[in-house]
Design a protein around this motif. Structure first.
Motif, PDB file in Angstrom:
ATOM      1  N   LYS A 240       0.840  -1.202   0.000  1.00 22.30           N
ATOM      2  CA  LYS A 240       0.000   0.000   0.000  1.00 22.30           C
ATOM      3  C   LYS A 240       0.875   1.252   0.000  1.00 22.30           C
ATOM      4  CE  LYS A 240      -4.048  -2.067   2.300  1.00 22.30           C
ATOM      5  NZ  LYS A 240      -5.082  -2.107   1.270  1.00 22.30           N
TER       6      LYS A 240
ATOM      7  N   ALA B  69      -6.537   9.710  -0.730  1.00 26.67           N
ATOM      8  CA  ALA B  69      -6.513  10.367   0.585  1.00 26.67           C
ATOM      9  C   ALA B  69      -5.081  10.797   0.927  1.00 26.67           C
ATOM     10  CB  ALA B  69      -7.015   9.379   1.638  1.00 26.67           C
TER      11      ALA B  69
ATOM     12  N   VAL C 244      -7.389   6.589   9.442  1.00 30.40           N
ATOM     13  CA  VAL C 244      -7.313   5.243   8.868  1.00 30.40           C
ATOM     14  C   VAL C 244      -5.871   4.748   8.940  1.00 30.40           C
ATOM     15  CG1 VAL C 244      -7.817   3.836   6.851  1.00 30.40           C
ATOM     16  CG2 VAL C 244      -9.218   5.860   7.339  1.00 30.40           C
TER      17      VAL C 244
ATOM     18  N   LYS D 122      -3.334   1.533   7.987  1.00 28.50           N
ATOM     19  CA  LYS D 122      -3.277   0.354   7.117  1.00 28.50           C
ATOM     20  C   LYS D 122      -1.918  -0.322   7.207  1.00 28.50           C
ATOM     21  CE  LYS D 122      -6.479   2.318   3.738  1.00 28.50           C
ATOM     22  NZ  LYS D 122      -6.781   2.624   2.340  1.00 28.50           N
TER      23      LYS D 122
ATOM     24  N   VAL E 145      -6.834  -3.081   7.615  1.00 32.83           N
ATOM     25  CA  VAL E 145      -7.264  -1.679   7.621  1.00 32.83           C
ATOM     26  C   VAL E 145      -8.063  -1.414   8.892  1.00 32.83           C
ATOM     27  CG1 VAL E 145      -8.683   0.065   6.472  1.00 32.83           C
ATOM     28  CG2 VAL E 145      -7.332  -1.545   5.110  1.00 32.83           C
TER      29      VAL E 145
ATOM     30  N   ILE F 169     -10.102   1.577  10.993  1.00 31.20           N
ATOM     31  CA  ILE F 169     -10.615   2.945  11.004  1.00 31.20           C
ATOM     32  C   ILE F 169     -10.756   3.339  12.459  1.00 31.20           C
ATOM     33  CG2 ILE F 169     -12.533   4.445  10.307  1.00 31.20           C
ATOM     34  CD1 ILE F 169     -12.776   2.603   7.825  1.00 31.20           C
TER      35      ILE F 169
ATOM     36  N   GLU G  80      -3.721   7.344   6.902  1.00 34.71           N
ATOM     37  CA  GLU G  80      -4.325   8.273   5.947  1.00 34.71           C
ATOM     38  C   GLU G  80      -5.603   8.911   6.435  1.00 34.71           C
ATOM     39  OE1 GLU G  80      -4.633   5.746   2.420  1.00 34.71           O
ATOM     40  OE2 GLU G  80      -6.782   5.580   2.729  1.00 34.71           O
ATOM     41  N   GLU G  81      -5.928   9.978   5.768  1.00 29.49           N
ATOM     42  CA  GLU G  81      -7.126  10.767   6.008  1.00 29.49           C
ATOM     43  C   GLU G  81      -8.355   9.887   5.773  1.00 29.49           C
ATOM     44  OE1 GLU G  81      -8.958  14.296   3.103  1.00 29.49           O
ATOM     45  OE2 GLU G  81      -7.269  13.079   2.499  1.00 29.49           O
ATOM     46  N   PHE G  82      -9.368  10.049   6.610  1.00 32.57           N
ATOM     47  CA  PHE G  82     -10.627   9.331   6.429  1.00 32.57           C
ATOM     48  C   PHE G  82     -11.439  10.027   5.337  1.00 32.57           C
ATOM     49  CE2 PHE G  82     -15.158   8.864   7.305  1.00 32.57           C
ATOM     50  CZ  PHE G  82     -15.277   7.484   7.401  1.00 32.57           C
ATOM     51  N   LEU G  83     -11.922   9.230   4.381  1.00 33.52           N
ATOM     52  CA  LEU G  83     -12.740   9.793   3.301  1.00 33.52           C
ATOM     53  C   LEU G  83     -14.189   9.391   3.512  1.00 33.52           C
ATOM     54  CD1 LEU G  83     -10.514   8.896   0.205  1.00 33.52           C
ATOM     55  CD2 LEU G  83     -10.643  11.099   1.384  1.00 33.52           C
TER      56      LEU G  83
ATOM     57  N   GLU H 262     -18.710   3.993  -1.714  1.00 36.54           N
ATOM     58  CA  GLU H 262     -17.651   3.220  -2.380  1.00 36.54           C
ATOM     59  C   GLU H 262     -18.165   2.592  -3.661  1.00 36.54           C
ATOM     60  OE1 GLU H 262     -16.018   1.396   1.673  1.00 36.54           O
ATOM     61  OE2 GLU H 262     -14.947   0.648  -0.093  1.00 36.54           O
TER      62      GLU H 262
ATOM     63  N   LYS I  35     -19.290  -4.352   2.190  1.00 32.31           N
ATOM     64  CA  LYS I  35     -18.174  -4.873   2.989  1.00 32.31           C
ATOM     65  C   LYS I  35     -18.578  -5.260   4.409  1.00 32.31           C
ATOM     66  CE  LYS I  35     -13.963  -3.864   0.858  1.00 32.31           C
ATOM     67  NZ  LYS I  35     -14.486  -4.198  -0.451  1.00 32.31           N
TER      68      LYS I  35
ATOM     69  N   ASN J  58     -15.986  -5.115   9.186  1.00 34.36           N
ATOM     70  CA  ASN J  58     -15.660  -5.278   7.775  1.00 34.36           C
ATOM     71  C   ASN J  58     -15.417  -6.754   7.481  1.00 34.36           C
ATOM     72  OD1 ASN J  58     -15.702  -3.109   5.989  1.00 34.36           O
ATOM     73  ND2 ASN J  58     -13.869  -2.214   6.897  1.00 34.36           N
TER      74      ASN J  58
ATOM     75  N   MET K 102     -13.648   5.874  -3.521  1.00 31.67           N
ATOM     76  CA  MET K 102     -14.637   6.564  -2.692  1.00 31.67           C
ATOM     77  C   MET K 102     -15.129   7.750  -3.496  1.00 31.67           C
ATOM     78  SD  MET K 102     -16.114   6.295   0.250  1.00 31.67           S
ATOM     79  CE  MET K 102     -15.174   5.705   1.653  1.00 31.67           C
TER      80      MET K 102
ATOM     81  N   LEU L  95      -9.151   4.425  -2.960  1.00 29.90           N
ATOM     82  CA  LEU L  95      -8.941   3.869  -1.622  1.00 29.90           C
ATOM     83  C   LEU L  95      -7.851   2.817  -1.665  1.00 29.90           C
ATOM     84  CD1 LEU L  95     -12.549   3.144  -0.298  1.00 29.90           C
ATOM     85  CD2 LEU L  95     -11.004   4.945   0.460  1.00 29.90           C
ATOM     86  N   GLU L  96      -7.884   2.021  -2.721  1.00 32.86           N
ATOM     87  CA  GLU L  96      -6.903   0.934  -2.842  1.00 32.86           C
ATOM     88  C   GLU L  96      -6.941   0.407  -4.258  1.00 32.86           C
ATOM     89  OE1 GLU L  96      -7.826  -2.881  -1.273  1.00 32.86           O
ATOM     90  OE2 GLU L  96      -9.955  -2.702  -1.659  1.00 32.86           O
TER      91      GLU L  96
HETATM   92  P1  AMP Z   1      -8.791  -1.101   1.608  1.00 36.15           P
HETATM   93  O1  AMP Z   1      -8.378  -2.545   1.782  1.00 36.15           O
HETATM   94  O2  AMP Z   1      -7.653  -0.142   1.596  1.00 36.15           O
HETATM   95  O3  AMP Z   1      -9.785  -0.870   0.514  1.00 36.15           O
HETATM   96  O4  AMP Z   1      -9.691  -0.805   2.878  1.00 36.15           O
HETATM   97  C1  AMP Z   1     -10.792  -1.630   3.224  1.00 36.15           C
HETATM   98  C2  AMP Z   1     -11.993  -0.776   3.500  1.00 36.15           C
HETATM   99  O5  AMP Z   1     -11.688   0.205   4.473  1.00 36.15           O
HETATM  100  C3  AMP Z   1     -12.440   0.014   2.292  1.00 36.15           C
HETATM  101  O6  AMP Z   1     -13.252  -0.741   1.455  1.00 36.15           O
HETATM  102  C4  AMP Z   1     -13.166   1.161   2.948  1.00 36.15           C
HETATM  103  O7  AMP Z   1     -14.456   0.756   3.340  1.00 36.15           O
HETATM  104  C5  AMP Z   1     -12.346   1.425   4.177  1.00 36.15           C
HETATM  105  N1  AMP Z   1     -11.353   2.473   3.927  1.00 36.15           N
HETATM  106  C6  AMP Z   1     -10.083   2.320   3.486  1.00 36.15           C
HETATM  107  N2  AMP Z   1      -9.449   3.508   3.373  1.00 36.15           N
HETATM  108  C7  AMP Z   1     -10.329   4.446   3.766  1.00 36.15           C
HETATM  109  C8  AMP Z   1     -10.287   5.875   3.884  1.00 36.15           C
HETATM  110  N3  AMP Z   1      -9.184   6.565   3.604  1.00 36.15           N
HETATM  111  N4  AMP Z   1     -11.398   6.515   4.299  1.00 36.15           N
HETATM  112  C9  AMP Z   1     -12.529   5.820   4.606  1.00 36.15           C
HETATM  113  N5  AMP Z   1     -12.634   4.484   4.536  1.00 36.15           N
HETATM  114  C10 AMP Z   1     -11.552   3.791   4.119  1.00 36.15           C
END
Ligand code: AMP
Length: 436
Positions: free
Chosen positions: A105, A120, A143, A145, A155, A157, A186-189, A193, A215, A225, A274, A284-285
């Motif tokens: 990541k 983010a 957030v 990770k 991940v 939150i 990272e910043e929360f968004l 999704e 999720k 999640n 997002m 986000l990823e």
């Molecule tokens: P990821 O594996 O990075 O996609 O993260 C898993 C889940 O965490 C995502 O599907 C989002 O629901 C949540 N998530 C990840 N990053 C953020 C972010 N910066 N802000 C808000 N939710 C996030």
């Protein structure tokens, strides 16, 4: 031709089923597969683990496999495509360097930043340079990770800076093994999704139909999640304008950036996005594979020959092909075991599969295995019941009717898969993938 699918989940059952429908395909091998792939016509399971790249290579040679499609991320990150290519075998997926988009990541975030692709704001740390004082000064939620592969669990939150700090220290302490030696904070968004999945050939991009997953474990998008409790395609949130914007601002610069860096990206590329309250998409990823459970409804709608699309990608001809989609909506409901996701209870018999097989729709297996004449649960997510319908609410009805006869102890499923799409105006307003 013979096709090899690497993997054993719901995505791989859907890939095997889609390939077996092709008139060009004589047989599909799945390594290692599950009870669903074992029962599919023209499909044969081979008991080789996904990480034994040498054994998979020998299998492909011995069986004269013409095309291999890799489902999960671990063998991609480990370099299965590079190994097959060196041996002169066609294997659809990114090489080890391209797969870093998912495998690290930290790498993905730095790549996004360097290429001005919206994501983010973030910082990356190892135990040696961690700045706890900086973190404690940040606004929550925050957030955290684990940078490496953590099976979708890395991940957190955090509702407060103190909670985020605890999460970071736990990661450095080994709570996610080697995946947590580096962390991204990272910043929360806020927003909604959406999964944006394309096929790439190093240069050109073929976008797949839009999809969206759920999720969280519980109805109303509550609870912990998970890997995903259900998904549907198309995704009404993905309008024509948004589709064009994602292609322009996110997908095109990603593929061009990887090519410019000397490792052109071939394979499925999944951007988890997002969509903010202002309508702007941010990454986000990235995943270097098809989403699971998105693959099940997506492939249920794909009318084109998947093997031909993969071959076009492997010969850099993706600009010369089109994907033909069933105009109906598809919706998949995941049936999970008791205790999923934290403490899944496994090994119970699954009843009702024969009754479900008489109904319209398609059940894809994930965590299942055969034991004599019985089928047992062998993973947290067991089955995905996919329905089709001219409206997403019709697809939802068919999917739940298909799941109805299935029984195993402590079965968990959500009862509201597709609720966002249903409350929206409906698929007529979505980006129309059938028009391309
Ligand atoms: P990821 O594996 O990075 O996609 O993260 C898993 C889940 O965490 C995502 O599907 C989002 O629901 C949540 N998530 C990840 N990053 C953020 C972010 N910066 N802000 C808000 N939710 C996030």
């Amino acid at each position: 031709m013979k096709v090899l699918i690497v993997g054993s989940g719901g995505r791989e059952h859907a890939l095997a089923w889609a390939c077996a429908r092709s008139e060009r395909v004589r047989e599909v091998l799945v390594a290692p597969g599950n009870a669903g792939t074992a029962a599919e016509a023209r499909v044969r399971n081979v008991d080789i683990p996904i990480t034994d790249i040498d054994a998979l290579l020998q299998l492909a040679r011995r069986e004269a496999v013409a095309l291999t499609i890799v489902g999960p991320e671990a063998p991609l990150v480990a370099g299965i495509v590079d190994a097959f290519q060196s041996a002169g075998l066609r294997c659809f997926g990114p090489g080890r360097l391209g797969a870093r988009l998912e495998g690290s990541k930290a790498f993905a975030k730095v790549f996004l930043q360097r290429h001005g692709i919206p994501t983010a704001a973030f910082r990356r740390f190892t135990a040696g340079d961690y700045d706890g004082a900086w973190l404690r000064a940040q606004r929550a939620p925050i957030v955290v990770k684990a940078s490496g592969l953590a099976s979708g669990k890395g991940v957190i939150i955090a509702a407060s800076a103190a909670e985020a700090d605890t999460a970071v220290r736990a990661m450095f302490g080994g709570s996610f093994g080697a995946a947590g030696t580096e962390v991204v904070i990272e910043e929360f968004l806020a927003g909604e999704e959406v999964s944006f999945i394309v096929m790439a050939d190093g240069e050109h991009v073929l976008p797949l139909a839009g999809s969206q997953d759920h999720k969280r474990l519980l109805d109303g998008d509550r609870g912990p999640n998970t890997g995903g409790m259900g998904a549907y395609s198309p995704a009404p949130v993905l309008t024509d304008a948004l589709h064009a914007r994602v292609m322009r601002e996110i997908i095109a610069p990603t593929i061009a950036g990887l090519s410019a860096a000397g490792h052109p990206y071939t394979g499925f590329l999944y951007a988890g996005l997002m969509i903010g309250p202002d309508g702007a998409p941010k990454v986000l990823e990235f995943n270097c594979r098809l989403g699971d459970p998105e693959a099940q409804p997506l492939l249920a709608r794909l009318r084109s020959d998947l093997t031909a699309l993969c071959e076009a990608a492997l010969t850099r001809r993706l600009d010369q092909v089109q994907a033909d989609w069933d105009p109906r909506s598809a919706l998949g409901v995941v049936l999970a075991v008791d205790g999923y996701p934290h403490a899944p209870r496994l090994g119970d018999p699954i009843e009702g599969l024969a009754d479900a097989a008489q109904l319209p729709g398609k059940i894809f297996h994930a965590g299942t295995r055969r034991a004599g004449t019985r089928v047992l649960t062998s993973g947290g997510r067991v089955l995905c019941a996919v329905g089709l319908g001219s409206k997403v609410s019709d697809a939802q009805r068919q999917a739940y009717a298909l799941a109805e006869p299935i029984r195993f102890p402590g079965l968990q499923c959500r009862h509201d898969i597709g609720h966002r799409a249903i409350t929206r105006a409906g698929p007529a307003l979505a980006h129309d993938d059938t028009a391309r």
